[in-house]
Design a protein around this motif. Structure first.
Motif, mmCIF file in Angstrom:
data_model
loop_
_atom_site.group_PDB
_atom_site.id
_atom_site.type_symbol
_atom_site.label_atom_id
_atom_site.label_comp_id
_atom_site.label_asym_id
_atom_site.label_seq_id
_atom_site.Cartn_x
_atom_site.Cartn_y
_atom_site.Cartn_z
ATOM 1 N N PRO A 1 -7.782 4.333 -5.062
ATOM 2 C CA PRO A 1 -7.690 4.693 -3.633
ATOM 3 C C PRO A 1 -6.251 4.884 -3.174
ATOM 4 O O PRO A 1 -5.315 4.288 -3.714
ATOM 5 C CB PRO A 1 -8.357 3.508 -2.939
ATOM 6 C CG PRO A 1 -9.333 2.994 -3.938
ATOM 7 C CD PRO A 1 -8.659 3.177 -5.274
ATOM 8 N N THR A 2 -6.095 5.699 -2.161
ATOM 9 C CA THR A 2 -4.767 6.075 -1.663
ATOM 10 C C THR A 2 -3.894 4.865 -1.362
ATOM 11 O O THR A 2 -2.674 4.891 -1.617
ATOM 12 C CB THR A 2 -4.917 6.915 -0.374
ATOM 13 O OG1 THR A 2 -5.866 7.954 -0.595
ATOM 14 C CG2 THR A 2 -3.587 7.528 0.030
ATOM 15 N N ALA A 3 -4.500 3.814 -0.870
ATOM 16 C CA ALA A 3 -3.723 2.619 -0.523
ATOM 17 C C ALA A 3 -3.021 2.011 -1.730
ATOM 18 O O ALA A 3 -2.002 1.315 -1.581
ATOM 19 C CB ALA A 3 -4.642 1.575 0.110
ATOM 20 N N GLY A 4 -3.532 2.287 -2.942
ATOM 21 C CA GLY A 4 -2.935 1.707 -4.141
ATOM 22 C C GLY A 4 -1.890 2.575 -4.799
ATOM 23 O O GLY A 4 -1.242 2.145 -5.766
ATOM 24 N N LEU A 5 -1.708 3.803 -4.331
ATOM 25 C CA LEU A 5 -0.712 4.689 -4.940
ATOM 26 C C LEU A 5 0.694 4.193 -4.627
ATOM 27 O O LEU A 5 0.946 3.594 -3.595
ATOM 28 C CB LEU A 5 -0.882 6.118 -4.414
ATOM 29 C CG LEU A 5 -2.205 6.823 -4.761
ATOM 30 C CD1 LEU A 5 -2.190 8.247 -4.203
ATOM 31 C CD2 LEU A 5 -2.446 6.841 -6.252
ATOM 32 N N GLY A 6 1.592 4.457 -5.530
ATOM 33 C CA GLY A 6 2.978 4.079 -5.292
ATOM 34 C C GLY A 6 3.513 3.071 -6.269
ATOM 35 O O GLY A 6 4.620 2.565 -6.109
ATOM 36 N N GLY A 7 2.752 2.774 -7.312
ATOM 37 C CA GLY A 7 3.299 1.959 -8.396
ATOM 38 C C GLY A 7 3.154 0.466 -8.218
ATOM 39 O O GLY A 7 3.788 -0.306 -8.935
ATOM 40 N N GLY A 8 2.332 0.032 -7.301
ATOM 41 C CA GLY A 8 2.154 -1.409 -7.121
ATOM 42 C C GLY A 8 1.164 -2.003 -8.108
ATOM 43 O O GLY A 8 0.756 -1.361 -9.073
#
Length: 561
Positions: free
Chosen positions: A125-132
């Motif tokens: 899901p979009t909320a998880g994008l960004g390398g976390g």
């Protein structure tokens, strides 16, 4: 004054009404399949997964035909072959994480062979994008990073409005020379969310033409016209750009002998008086090419196999036409022409001066005689008879797909493909398991003609699950499995290098019984009955398996002086 780019197509009243009243029940997945259909796609390959269900649900509301394979890597091989046969971008639908990563080896082959595969995967899901580290199922810190070193371009979508443009950009990238695989990833929530966006209709993603610079083709034409002993190496770029007819015209205008690389099989007629065929792993061929005072290389980077394991040392001027700028002069100094093979050959045809060299066909005949004598001295009658039986059994015009197995290594040099774009193998990247799933993709592209797949027993074990796919879609693929009890070519390599082989012997199933358990007819053959059994299988509708227990040997290395 107006320019083309100033013109805007005005929608009709009906189009406006349809756009303002989109049908209910659509989601982001519908935008994916609508865009693919708008771009001209008719068939998609893939394997569903939890994050990708929005795409797969949308398939039932579309006109796209879905071919589902059992392993993502095999789905990639099938898409690769579909792209090679049709020249169209082949959509490959995948899930996140493990599903995506399992396709990497197939995408590497597509990249090495310049096959246009449009891979579309889901993402967390979009909320998880960004390398976390959010703990989502299938999560990777940076999924796109796993593919950047393999594919031509990567496109990450974050909103539904980005879907059509991202897929169109990827489609254009895949089909702009050099062709190749591309990657689009779309988050799960974007695929699943209901959409109020209008239905996607026709999309414009026309690939860019890669036109040669005229000053370079002028110099090349002058060199070729004045050459005393010109020669031509034709690579896979000739096949992919559908330029074999132009290559034939140019070779005849110049009286220049032509050898095709293993990726360029079929680019030049096998029986033509100027055809050196494909004996690249042969010192006699290497000598003739080195002796050329002007060597035209079209659609090849002169890599390891095409340069007789980097022993090829040209003494004359080299002209290299190549769509991949990174391959220009990467192995040999040359007059480098960055262009699509078809457009460059057309430019040369318009500017070269005809030359006559009555001795050229005789040089070719002498070369082929030397090659034949060398092979005959090695007592490899079984291998030659088996390959000849396969050629006689396979109808002209039927494509064949070869795994990395000893018979394929023979075929690279000695098999007459009888036409361009009919013989394909995994020699680009060299991974196992290509032959059978690739043949399924080719059969999906053109079910009117039978397709041949050739594997060893080791490579066959990579693809057994796809017997279910062949049966489910009733695809006309005959699978020839040469059973020598292990990884035959590695057995030879290790024995030659170390005196004995390790980790090459395999316990394997009864392939005939296994095929029949899937509902696929199987037959065990012998070298003497191979032609008859293979021809019968190819003439029968639907899939079939022919098993040949045989221990084949490779011809001796010929890149050594």
């Amino acid at each position: 004054m107006t320019h083309d780019h100033d013109l805007v197509l005005r929608p009709t009243e009906a189009q406006i009404t349809a756009a303002l009243n989109p049908p209910p029940g659509r989601n982001g997945g519908d935008l994916v399949v609508e865009t693919l259909a708008g771009l001209g796609a008719t068939t998609v390959f893939g394997l569903p997964g939890q994050h990708a269900l929005g795409m797969f649900d949308a398939l039932r509301r579309s006109s796209l035909r879905y071919i589902g394979l059992r392993v993502e890597n095999n789905a990639g091989f099938a898409a690769d072959a579909y792209g090679r046969i049709t020249g169209e971008a082949a959509p490959l639908l995948l899930s996140t994480g493990p599903g995506a990563l399992t396709s990497l080896a197939a995408l590497q082959e597509a990249a090495a062979a310049s096959a246009p595969v449009l891979a579309i995967s889901s993402q967390i899901p979009t909320a998880g994008l960004g390398g976390g580290r959010h703990g989502y199922l299938h999560e990777l810190p940076d999924q796109a990073a796993s593919f950047r070193g393999v594919v031509k371009s990567v496109h990450t979508v974050r909103t539904q409005s980005q879907i059509p443009s991202a897929i169109a950009a990827a489609w254009q990238s895949a089909l702009t020379a050099p062709h190749g695989p591309v990657w689009v990833e779309i988050p799960q929530d974007v695929l699943l969310a209901e959409t109020a966006l209008p239905v996607v209709t026709a999309m414009d993603a026309t690939p860019d033409d890669l036109v040669p610079r005229p000053e370079l083709t002028a110099v090349a034409a002058d060199l070729l016209s004045k050459a005393a002993r010109p020669a031509i190496i034709a690579g896979g770029g000739v096949v992919r750009s559908d330029a074999s007819g132009k290559l034939l015209q140019l070779a005849e205008k110049l009286d220049a002998p032509v050898v095709t690389t293993f990726g360029g099989k079929g680019a030049f007629p096998w029986e033509h008086p100027l055809s050196m065929r494909s004996w690249l792993e042969d010192r006699h061929t290497t000598d003739l090419l080195e002796d050329a005072d002007v060597l035209l290389v079209v659609g090849s980077g002169l890599g390891e196999l095409s340069s007789n394991y980097h022993t090829f040392k040209p003494r004359g001027r080299v002209i290299q036409i190549e769509a991949d700028a990174g391959k220009l002069e990467s192995n040999h100094p040359a007059l480098g022409i960055h262009a699509d093979a078809r457009l460059a050959l057309q430019a040369l045809l318009e500017t070269v001066t005809d030359r006559t060299d009555a001795a050229a066909p005789e040089r070719v005949r002498e070369l082929l005689r030397k090659v034949a004598d060398r092979i005959a001295s090695q007592e490899l009658t079984l291998e030659q008879d088996v390959l000849a039986s396969v050629r006689r059994a396979l109808p002209a015009g039927s494509p064949s797909f070869w795994d990395m197995t000893i018979l394929a290594y023979w075929a690279w040099s000695a098999f007459d493909p009888r036409g361009a774009n009919t013989m394909h193998s995994a020699q680009g990247a060299g991974g196992l398991g290509y032959g059978f799933p690739a043949a399924l993709g080719a059969a999906a592209a053109d079910p009117a003609r039978p397709v041949l797949a050739v594997s060893g027993d080791g490579g066959a074990l990579y693809s057994i699950a796809e017997l279910a796919t062949a049966k489910q879609y009733d695809l006309p693929v005959t699978w020839l499995i040469v059973d020598d009890g292990g990884y035959g070519i590695l057995r030879e390599y290790m024995t030659d290098a170390f005196g004995q082989a390790t980790a090459t012997e395999l316990t394997r199933p009864d392939y005939v019984a296994l095929a029949e358990s899937f509902g696929v007819p199987g037959v065990r053959t012998t070298p003497k009955t191979l032609e008859e059994d293979l021809a019968k299988a190819l003439a029968s509708p639907g899939p079939s398996v022919v098993v040949l227990p045989a221990l084949l040997r490779m011809f001796a290395p010929t890149h050594l002086d």
